[in-house]
Write an enzyme that holds these catalytic residues in place. Sequence first.
Site, PDB file in Angstrom:
ATOM      1  N   THR A  50     -14.896  13.459  17.454  1.00  0.00           N
ATOM      2  CA  THR A  50     -15.928  13.272  16.428  1.00  0.00           C
ATOM      3  C   THR A  50     -17.272  12.824  16.999  1.00  0.00           C
ATOM      4  O   THR A  50     -17.337  11.974  17.865  1.00  0.00           O
ATOM      5  CB  THR A  50     -15.442  12.228  15.403  1.00  0.00           C
ATOM      6  OG1 THR A  50     -14.204  12.673  14.875  1.00  0.00           O
ATOM      7  CG2 THR A  50     -16.436  12.053  14.276  1.00  0.00           C
ATOM      8  N   SER A  96     -15.515  16.689  10.886  1.00  0.00           N
ATOM      9  CA  SER A  96     -14.471  17.694  10.881  1.00  0.00           C
ATOM     10  C   SER A  96     -15.003  19.046  11.349  1.00  0.00           C
ATOM     11  O   SER A  96     -14.249  19.959  11.602  1.00  0.00           O
ATOM     12  CB  SER A  96     -13.907  17.812   9.473  1.00  0.00           C
ATOM     13  OG  SER A  96     -13.353  16.578   9.105  1.00  0.00           O
ATOM     14  N   ARG A 122      -1.581  14.363  13.043  1.00  0.00           N
ATOM     15  CA  ARG A 122      -1.536  14.282  11.582  1.00  0.00           C
ATOM     16  C   ARG A 122      -0.110  14.106  11.080  1.00  0.00           C
ATOM     17  O   ARG A 122       0.141  13.362  10.135  1.00  0.00           O
ATOM     18  CB  ARG A 122      -2.168  15.538  10.979  1.00  0.00           C
ATOM     19  CG  ARG A 122      -3.675  15.505  11.040  1.00  0.00           C
ATOM     20  CD  ARG A 122      -4.329  16.855  10.784  1.00  0.00           C
ATOM     21  NE  ARG A 122      -5.776  16.706  10.938  1.00  0.00           N
ATOM     22  CZ  ARG A 122      -6.628  17.709  11.099  1.00  0.00           C
ATOM     23  NH1 ARG A 122      -6.175  18.952  11.116  1.00  0.00           N
ATOM     24  NH2 ARG A 122      -7.911  17.477  11.230  1.00  0.00           N
ATOM     25  N   ARG A 158       9.720 -11.524 -11.042  1.00  0.00           N
ATOM     26  CA  ARG A 158       8.626 -11.996 -11.895  1.00  0.00           C
ATOM     27  C   ARG A 158       8.950 -11.748 -13.376  1.00  0.00           C
ATOM     28  O   ARG A 158       9.185 -10.614 -13.779  1.00  0.00           O
ATOM     29  CB  ARG A 158       7.350 -11.262 -11.510  1.00  0.00           C
ATOM     30  CG  ARG A 158       6.207 -11.388 -12.468  1.00  0.00           C
ATOM     31  CD  ARG A 158       5.430 -12.639 -12.245  1.00  0.00           C
ATOM     32  NE  ARG A 158       4.230 -12.684 -13.081  1.00  0.00           N
ATOM     33  CZ  ARG A 158       3.495 -13.783 -13.222  1.00  0.00           C
ATOM     34  NH1 ARG A 158       3.815 -14.896 -12.594  1.00  0.00           N
ATOM     35  NH2 ARG A 158       2.418 -13.761 -13.980  1.00  0.00           N
ATOM     36  N   GLY A 214      -0.223  -7.628  -9.950  1.00  0.00           N
ATOM     37  CA  GLY A 214      -1.263  -8.287 -10.748  1.00  0.00           C
ATOM     38  C   GLY A 214      -2.194  -9.111  -9.875  1.00  0.00           C
ATOM     39  O   GLY A 214      -2.560  -8.690  -8.774  1.00  0.00           O
ATOM     40  N   GLU A 247      -8.940  11.355  10.835  1.00  0.00           N
ATOM     41  CA  GLU A 247      -8.139  12.503  11.282  1.00  0.00           C
ATOM     42  C   GLU A 247      -8.289  13.689  10.327  1.00  0.00           C
ATOM     43  O   GLU A 247      -7.340  14.407  10.049  1.00  0.00           O
ATOM     44  CB  GLU A 247      -6.663  12.107  11.473  1.00  0.00           C
ATOM     45  CG  GLU A 247      -6.519  11.044  12.558  1.00  0.00           C
ATOM     46  CD  GLU A 247      -5.198  11.086  13.299  1.00  0.00           C
ATOM     47  OE1 GLU A 247      -4.587  12.162  13.366  1.00  0.00           O
ATOM     48  OE2 GLU A 247      -4.797  10.031  13.815  1.00  0.00           O
ATOM     49  N   THR A 304     -10.725  14.526   6.689  1.00  0.00           N
ATOM     50  CA  THR A 304     -10.670  14.069   5.296  1.00  0.00           C
ATOM     51  C   THR A 304      -9.710  14.936   4.483  1.00  0.00           C
ATOM     52  O   THR A 304      -9.324  16.026   4.908  1.00  0.00           O
ATOM     53  CB  THR A 304     -12.055  14.173   4.630  1.00  0.00           C
ATOM     54  OG1 THR A 304     -12.431  15.555   4.628  1.00  0.00           O
ATOM     55  CG2 THR A 304     -13.096  13.354   5.364  1.00  0.00           C
ATOM     56  N   GLU A 332     -10.450  16.622   1.974  1.00  0.00           N
ATOM     57  CA  GLU A 332     -11.142  17.886   1.671  1.00  0.00           C
ATOM     58  C   GLU A 332     -10.953  18.879   2.818  1.00  0.00           C
ATOM     59  O   GLU A 332     -10.727  20.072   2.601  1.00  0.00           O
ATOM     60  CB  GLU A 332     -12.633  17.626   1.431  1.00  0.00           C
ATOM     61  CG  GLU A 332     -12.953  16.896   0.125  1.00  0.00           C
ATOM     62  CD  GLU A 332     -12.611  15.415   0.134  1.00  0.00           C
ATOM     63  OE1 GLU A 332     -12.472  14.840   1.236  1.00  0.00           O
ATOM     64  OE2 GLU A 332     -12.453  14.821  -0.946  1.00  0.00           O
TER      65      GLU A 332
END
Lengths: 391, 383
Positions: free
Chosen positions: B126, B132, B243, B268, B339, B363, B365, B367
């Site tokens: 990068t 990318s 990946r 809880r 919570g 690594e 996105t 997209e």
Amino acid sequence: MDLRLSDEQKMVQKTIRKFVENELIPLENEVLRNEMAGKPSLPEGTLKDLQEKAKKAGFWGINTPEEYGGADLGQLMMAIVLMEVSKTFVPFSFGGSADNILYYANEEQKQKYLIPTINGEKKSCFAMTEPGAGSDTRNIKMTAVKEGNEWVLNGEKTFITGGNDADFVMVIAVTDKERHQATGTEGVTCFIVDRDMGWRSEYINTMGEWGPAGLVFDNVRVPEENILGEVHGGYKLGLEWIGFARWIVGARAVGSAERLLQMAIEYAKERVTFGKPIAERQAIQWQIADSAVEIEAARWLVLNAAFTLDNGEDNRHLASMAKLYGANMGNRVVDRVLQIHGGMGYTKELPIERWYREARLWRIYDGTDEIQRMIISRNLIKGHVKVGQFL
Amino acid sequence: MDFRLDEDILLLKENIRQFIEEQIDPFSMQIEDEDHIPESIINLSKEIGLFGLSIPERYGGLGIGMVGKCALYEEIGKTHNGYTTLIGAHTGIGTVGIVEMGNEMQKEKYLPDMASGNRIGAFALTEPAAGSHATNLKMTAVKNGDKYILNGTKHYITNADVADIFTVMAVTDKDKGAKGITSFIVEKDFPGFRVGSLERKMGLRGSHSAELFFEDCEVPAENVLGDVGQGYVNALKILANGRAGLAARNLGSCQYLLDLSTKYATEREQFNVPIIDHQAVSHMIAEMAMEIEALRSFTYRVAWMVDQKEKIIKEAAMLKLYGSEVYNRIADKAVQIHGGMGYMKDYPVERFYRDARITRIYEGTSEIQKNIITGQLKRKYQN
């Protein structure tokens, strides 16, 4: 029906917008630097100066009744003001206001607590939540036992907003255990307790830059005259404190989301990959479009909740919807905005990651998503509210 | 068809599970507070061979193949993600290039030290203008006698501060586009190489990324990894492998969050019943469990394909995308189930929520993964 703001309302909006742009946004880098160094977001003095400036511009106690020197702008204007102020993460409040339930104080208490709070001389907090009792207030364990003309308080509170620097707390404790167990709503009382009466606070670190407090009461003795409202009638005050303005979270989300979306649009136009700005990619365009639609939807839901209260009607159903939808919308938008910024969005070079961490709280405090859905569906199923009745 | 892990891998997996739980996880809060992984636990990890996860036995590694590696990654994913990432980046994109594309001399020179953890690996593709978009690389490598001279800047390089060996992509012939990129093995002591200041991030504390500066950096020609001009293909292969590994680590984090959430929801009580008996919570847990099973099956299927030497460009993109999105959904639900507790720093859930967010970005996105998937699918009908 006219959905536009009046000229006067527009003027207020414009003035606040200018104040945010000229006074608050320029402080953003300082806030980020301070927080990264583990210091308070802004020094006490800077906050006071800002409040003075706002006061000169006529913004002091924006929602405080006029008889106490406030501007009493009403809920709708407060929503609009909050949306503007939330366009920055610089922590700021106009000052000059007090918790709604403090107005139930008697004359003597008003002089001692309400007036100094409005004047900014004292800070308050409200404490109901306990480690074992969040939205399920039946589980409250803190006790107050009467001895002579004093009450002795024992127990713990948690996630108390403002608890770290409050001078006094309005705290809910069980005063009649049997009645509380039998009814769930009666037998608890609200006490005004000065810090120097002996309670302690502990800062709670969170994912965000905001930290609430845990409060510890170990045989804290409170005089009889410090009961707020009626003995055994504290639950009513608690409900009013909580349900009063849940839509505020929605208003904050709308303002924040607007600013964030604007940042994403600007970035998308500048950032070039594979030979063109990412703003020309549908994956980015769709995220921008969906965010804009959701912001508008949340805006009108919040405004309706505020408007309904100004109209003297019960707005709790709308307030829950505005809180639920606004909080979730805000989280979706900041998630998309971070994604559009890629690796940059994950770093502390930009304030987006800070907003991402802050936004996550919106879906938890003031009643979780799940509690809002419980309230909304219960109202509809039991027929307290009809589908589509708010117009 | 056999979905079970081999006995020896199962045994190893159980050992690592215990190791992580007893030796590493107790340091999570310290890592978070100090933004630093204590040397003591790094050394322990080296001793039990975790740094040699991807390396054949011949060079001192564990030699367990991709399925075995993913089985161990799953366990490593259950603790602080800063630690997970340091090990993951070293054993994934940091060493895979040399293992897969290195020649015998390079393997003998570098792998034994990397397997023992004496030298740590990183991967540098990068650049500020080439995330990318790998073919937009600006870094140049010009041949000069028996050396290459590298000039340019890399950024967001994981392990930059601790790594000794970098797999670096640079342009050797800018007219050839993707075919003009070459990979190099760069040692941190090579003249002209410098690590910049560390990025400050929302999460992954303890794992650092930084810029790398190459100013007339001299790299011996024998350090070309694979063939000249083959760098882009190398990068794709290394990334695909990385990946798949990332998804396995995410899987472990997801499992850990499900375990925490189920335990908390069972203990809880609100409105007089454990919150797991409220449908809103119980269905969240069901969805988490279902997505984890789907992710687990998918992960081992892709790992198996790697071991069969099959091409996994498309599958790795799908797996990375799915694993990251699942991790984020599960971290979000874990916070919600806990919570206010889920928002507190004293409890691990909020940390996973912040750490999860980077997996949809680094690594490649989400997209970009979608672009790769469709790009691969489309080919079938284009040719």
